[in-house]
Motif scaffolding. Structure first.
Motif, PDB file in Angstrom:
ATOM      1  N   UNK A 183     -37.448  53.155 -62.623  1.00 56.54           N
ATOM      2  CA  UNK A 183     -38.345  52.862 -61.503  1.00 56.54           C
ATOM      3  C   UNK A 183     -37.749  51.796 -60.587  1.00 56.54           C
ATOM      4  N   UNK A 184     -37.158  50.759 -61.192  1.00 54.39           N
ATOM      5  CA  UNK A 184     -36.540  49.705 -60.390  1.00 54.39           C
ATOM      6  C   UNK A 184     -35.351  50.245 -59.610  1.00 54.39           C
ATOM      7  N   UNK A 185     -34.575  51.118 -60.237  1.00 55.81           N
ATOM      8  CA  UNK A 185     -33.414  51.705 -59.565  1.00 55.81           C
ATOM      9  C   UNK A 185     -33.847  52.577 -58.385  1.00 55.81           C
ATOM     10  N   UNK A 186     -34.884  53.397 -58.595  1.00 54.54           N
ATOM     11  CA  UNK A 186     -35.356  54.252 -57.502  1.00 54.54           C
ATOM     12  C   UNK A 186     -35.985  53.414 -56.394  1.00 54.54           C
ATOM     13  N   UNK A 187     -36.603  52.293 -56.755  1.00 54.17           N
ATOM     14  CA  UNK A 187     -37.202  51.410 -55.759  1.00 54.17           C
ATOM     15  C   UNK A 187     -36.119  50.764 -54.884  1.00 54.17           C
ATOM     16  N   UNK A 188     -35.033  50.308 -55.503  1.00 54.41           N
ATOM     17  CA  UNK A 188     -33.948  49.703 -54.723  1.00 54.41           C
ATOM     18  C   UNK A 188     -33.252  50.752 -53.864  1.00 54.41           C
ATOM     19  N   UNK A 189     -33.155  51.992 -54.356  1.00 51.22           N
ATOM     20  CA  UNK A 189     -32.552  53.065 -53.563  1.00 51.22           C
ATOM     21  C   UNK A 189     -33.395  53.368 -52.331  1.00 51.22           C
ATOM     22  N   UNK A 190     -34.733  53.403 -52.500  1.00 43.82           N
ATOM     23  CA  UNK A 190     -35.598  53.702 -51.357  1.00 43.82           C
ATOM     24  C   UNK A 190     -35.568  52.548 -50.349  1.00 43.82           C
ATOM     25  N   UNK A 191     -35.443  51.309 -50.818  1.00 41.79           N
ATOM     26  CA  UNK A 191     -35.351  50.170 -49.896  1.00 41.79           C
ATOM     27  C   UNK A 191     -34.041  50.224 -49.116  1.00 41.79           C
ATOM     28  N   UNK A 192     -32.953  50.627 -49.785  1.00 39.59           N
ATOM     29  CA  UNK A 192     -31.659  50.760 -49.097  1.00 39.59           C
ATOM     30  C   UNK A 192     -31.744  51.834 -48.024  1.00 39.59           C
ATOM     31  N   UNK A 193     -32.413  52.933 -48.354  1.00 37.51           N
ATOM     32  CA  UNK A 193     -32.561  54.028 -47.379  1.00 37.51           C
ATOM     33  C   UNK A 193     -33.381  53.571 -46.176  1.00 37.51           C
ATOM     34  N   UNK A 194     -34.417  52.760 -46.397  1.00 40.75           N
ATOM     35  CA  UNK A 194     -35.230  52.265 -45.297  1.00 40.75           C
ATOM     36  C   UNK A 194     -34.431  51.334 -44.408  1.00 40.75           C
TER      37      UNK A 194
END
Length: 106
Positions: free
Chosen positions: A91-102
């Motif tokens: 979950x933390x990894x997917x959260x950081x990935x979505x923040x990078x995409x934003x």
């Protein structure tokens, strides 16, 4: 009532019936498989001598059941802990990935 709640109630009733049905319909003694295995070995080979003995024997059957339950509970706790850690990391990894995409899309 929501369909999901109704399904959960039906499943809960099925589980309760499955757990209680052996106590209602099965007549007999509930024993451990260790004793049954030893009985079968002695039945087919009367000269068999036990070569392994327990290091410590609990003082009563209740203590033995307690230790077995504690062992199972600790094992379940460890397994659930590691599943939770893996889920949290994912979950933390997917959260950081979505923040990078934003950040990249801005």
């Amino acid at each position: 009532m929501k369909k999901r709640t109704r399904t959960n109630i039906i499943l809960l009733i099925c589980v309760i019936l499955l757990v209680l049905s052996p106590f209602i319909f099965v007549k007999g003694e509930y024993g451990g498989s260790d004793d049954q295995g030893t009985e079968q070995i002695k039945k087919y080979d009367p000269g068999y001598k036990v070569w392994a003995h327990p290091v410590w024997t609990p003082p009563s059957g209740e203590i033995e059941s307690l230790l077995f339950t504690v062992q199972g509970s600790l094992g379940t706790g460890l397994i659930c802990y590691f599943i939770g850690v893996a889920h949290g990391k994912k979950k933390a990894h997917s959260s950081t990935e979505s923040k990078k995409d934003q950040v990249i899309n801005k």
